[in-house]
Write a protein that holds these residues in place. Structure first.
Motif, mmCIF file in Angstrom:
data_model
loop_
_atom_site.group_PDB
_atom_site.id
_atom_site.type_symbol
_atom_site.label_atom_id
_atom_site.label_comp_id
_atom_site.label_asym_id
_atom_site.label_seq_id
_atom_site.Cartn_x
_atom_site.Cartn_y
_atom_site.Cartn_z
ATOM 1 N N UNK A 253 0.851 -1.191 0.000
ATOM 2 C CA UNK A 253 0.000 0.000 0.000
ATOM 3 C C UNK A 253 0.884 1.237 0.000
ATOM 4 N N UNK A 254 0.544 2.181 -0.865
ATOM 5 C CA UNK A 254 1.260 3.444 -0.892
ATOM 6 C C UNK A 254 0.817 4.291 0.304
ATOM 7 N N UNK A 255 1.785 4.728 1.092
ATOM 8 C CA UNK A 255 1.516 5.553 2.261
ATOM 9 C C UNK A 255 2.369 6.803 2.151
ATOM 10 N N UNK A 256 2.167 7.714 3.080
ATOM 11 C CA UNK A 256 2.948 8.940 3.048
ATOM 12 C C UNK A 256 4.437 8.611 3.203
ATOM 13 N N UNK A 257 5.213 8.968 2.226
ATOM 14 C CA UNK A 257 6.648 8.772 2.293
ATOM 15 C C UNK A 257 7.178 7.496 1.682
ATOM 16 N N UNK A 258 6.292 6.589 1.211
ATOM 17 C CA UNK A 258 6.818 5.365 0.629
ATOM 18 C C UNK A 258 5.757 4.311 0.380
ATOM 19 N N UNK A 259 6.187 3.060 0.360
ATOM 20 C CA UNK A 259 5.301 1.925 0.103
ATOM 21 C C UNK A 259 5.387 0.978 1.293
ATOM 22 N N UNK A 260 4.255 0.746 1.943
ATOM 23 C CA UNK A 260 4.169 -0.189 3.053
ATOM 24 C C UNK A 260 4.018 -1.604 2.509
ATOM 25 N N UNK A 261 4.847 -2.532 3.008
ATOM 26 C CA UNK A 261 4.786 -3.936 2.593
ATOM 27 C C UNK A 261 4.763 -4.788 3.848
ATOM 28 N N UNK A 262 3.863 -5.755 3.872
ATOM 29 C CA UNK A 262 3.732 -6.658 5.008
ATOM 30 C C UNK A 262 3.649 -8.095 4.510
ATOM 31 N N UNK A 263 4.157 -9.009 5.322
ATOM 32 C CA UNK A 263 4.094 -10.433 5.011
ATOM 33 C C UNK A 263 3.728 -11.190 6.277
ATOM 34 N N UNK A 264 2.754 -12.105 6.160
ATOM 35 C CA UNK A 264 2.361 -12.969 7.265
ATOM 36 C C UNK A 264 2.284 -14.402 6.755
ATOM 37 N N UNK A 265 2.627 -15.346 7.613
ATOM 38 C CA UNK A 265 2.542 -16.772 7.286
ATOM 39 C C UNK A 265 1.754 -17.460 8.390
ATOM 40 N N UNK A 266 0.698 -18.164 7.993
ATOM 41 C CA UNK A 266 -0.176 -18.845 8.944
ATOM 42 C C UNK A 266 -0.716 -17.887 9.993
ATOM 43 N N UNK A 267 -1.051 -16.670 9.551
ATOM 44 C CA UNK A 267 -1.635 -15.687 10.447
ATOM 45 C C UNK A 267 -0.650 -14.963 11.330
#
Length: 314
Positions: A253-267
């Motif tokens: 997701x594009x947020x103020x100042x950059x791109x937010x990236x998240x990763x989750x495995x099995x919750x």
């Protein structure tokens, strides 16, 4: 297994898990054999015709829960009910598409797909799951009948308008192998692509590597018009068992100042970062999967418009 137990989605998933318990040698021999059915060694009724090469979709660890089953590790879906932008759908069995079709789309024998391009390797359907086939370093023909080429597997959506998205799917990754053309490397395994613009511009999220490290990377040209180079944004050690189903969730997701990236495995959240460096990929692109020296089965690949409350991060 009684014949009646093999009917319906749960029966098919049980058969898939049982088929995956085959040894790598046996699976490879079946995959390149002549018309071998995955049910040939099972008392259960044979499923739909096998893909070419016909063989068992790998899923070692026959007791592993399949998608939709009671997997306590999977937990509840980590996404709220956001509008669905894309959802993968495959036939019961057979070749979906391959690199031959990508390189020769005008060939009447080429197997094209409306949603997916395979730029390297082969994509099969196995009981409606997506599957790389048994990885080898052969160049596939129009039907992938003489090899899969999936030791280097690259799958991407044809759509390029997916920007702020959350992706969920279930994946079963086999232990990495080697081929004469692809020796063992730390990054062998399975990876997710977000904001894919070209082979030189993308975000790569490695969720199961040979070395047990999960990694978020950006690939972009070092100079305008140049080849893409990888830049590591975040990493951590988080090995998960091979031969079992795991729920993978990711967000960009594009947020103020950059791109937010998240990763989750099995919750479980495993990585989070904001790409603030020059060259951050702020626009839309495709999504996809990459496999290196590994057999990958995936299911319920779904793309939704992202919300920051997703992924179980709170």
């Amino acid at each position: 297994m009684k014949p009646t137990e093999a009917r319906g989605p749960l029966g098919r998933r049980a058969l898939l898990a049982a088929a995956v318990a085959a040894s790598a040698t046996g699976t490879a021999a079946a995959a390149h054999g002549a018309g071998t059915s995955p049910a040939a060694d099972s008392p259960a009724p044979a499923p739909a015709p096998s893909p070419a090469p016909g063989g068992s979709a790998p899923a070692p660890g026959g007791t592993s829960p399949a998608p939709g089953g009671s997997d306590p590790a999977a937990g509840r879906p980590p996404f709220p009910p956001d509008p669905v932008s894309f959802r993968s759908r495959f036939p019961a069995d057979g070749l979906v598409t391959n690199e031959y079709a990508f390189r020769r789309p005008g060939d009447p024998q080429a197997r094209l797909h409306a949603d997916w391009d395979v730029t390297s390797g082969s994509l099969f359907a196995r009981w409606t799951y997506g599957w790389t086939g048994v990885p080898d370093d052969r160049s596939p023909d129009a039907r992938s009948s003489d090899g899969t080429g999936s030791c280097v597997f690259r799958l991407v959506t044809r759509r390029r308008d997916l920007q702020d998205v959350a992706v969920t799917f279930r994946a079963l990754v086999e232990p990495p192998v080697t081929t004469p053309g692809t020796p063992a490397r730390d990054w062998d395994g399975a990876h997710l692509w977000l904001r894919y613009r070209s082979p030189d511009e993308l975000y790569a999220l490695s969720f199961r590597r040979r070395d047990g490290v999960v990694v978020l990377k950006r690939k972009s040209p070092a100079v305008p018009g140049g080849e893409g180079v990888y830049r590591t944004l975040a990493e951590a050690r988080h090995p998960v068992p091979y031969g079992r189903w795991h729920r993978v969730s990711a967000l960009a997701r594009t947020v103020r100042g950059g791109v937010l990236i998240r990763l989750a495995v099995d919750g479980r959240p495993v990585l989070r970062t904001v790409d603030t460096a020059p060259g951050a990929l702020g626009g839309p692109g495709g999504v996809g999967l990459r496999g290196d020296n590994t057999s990958l089965v995936f299911d319920r690949f779904t793309v939704r418009r992202s919300r920051l409350s997703g992924l179980g991060y709170g």
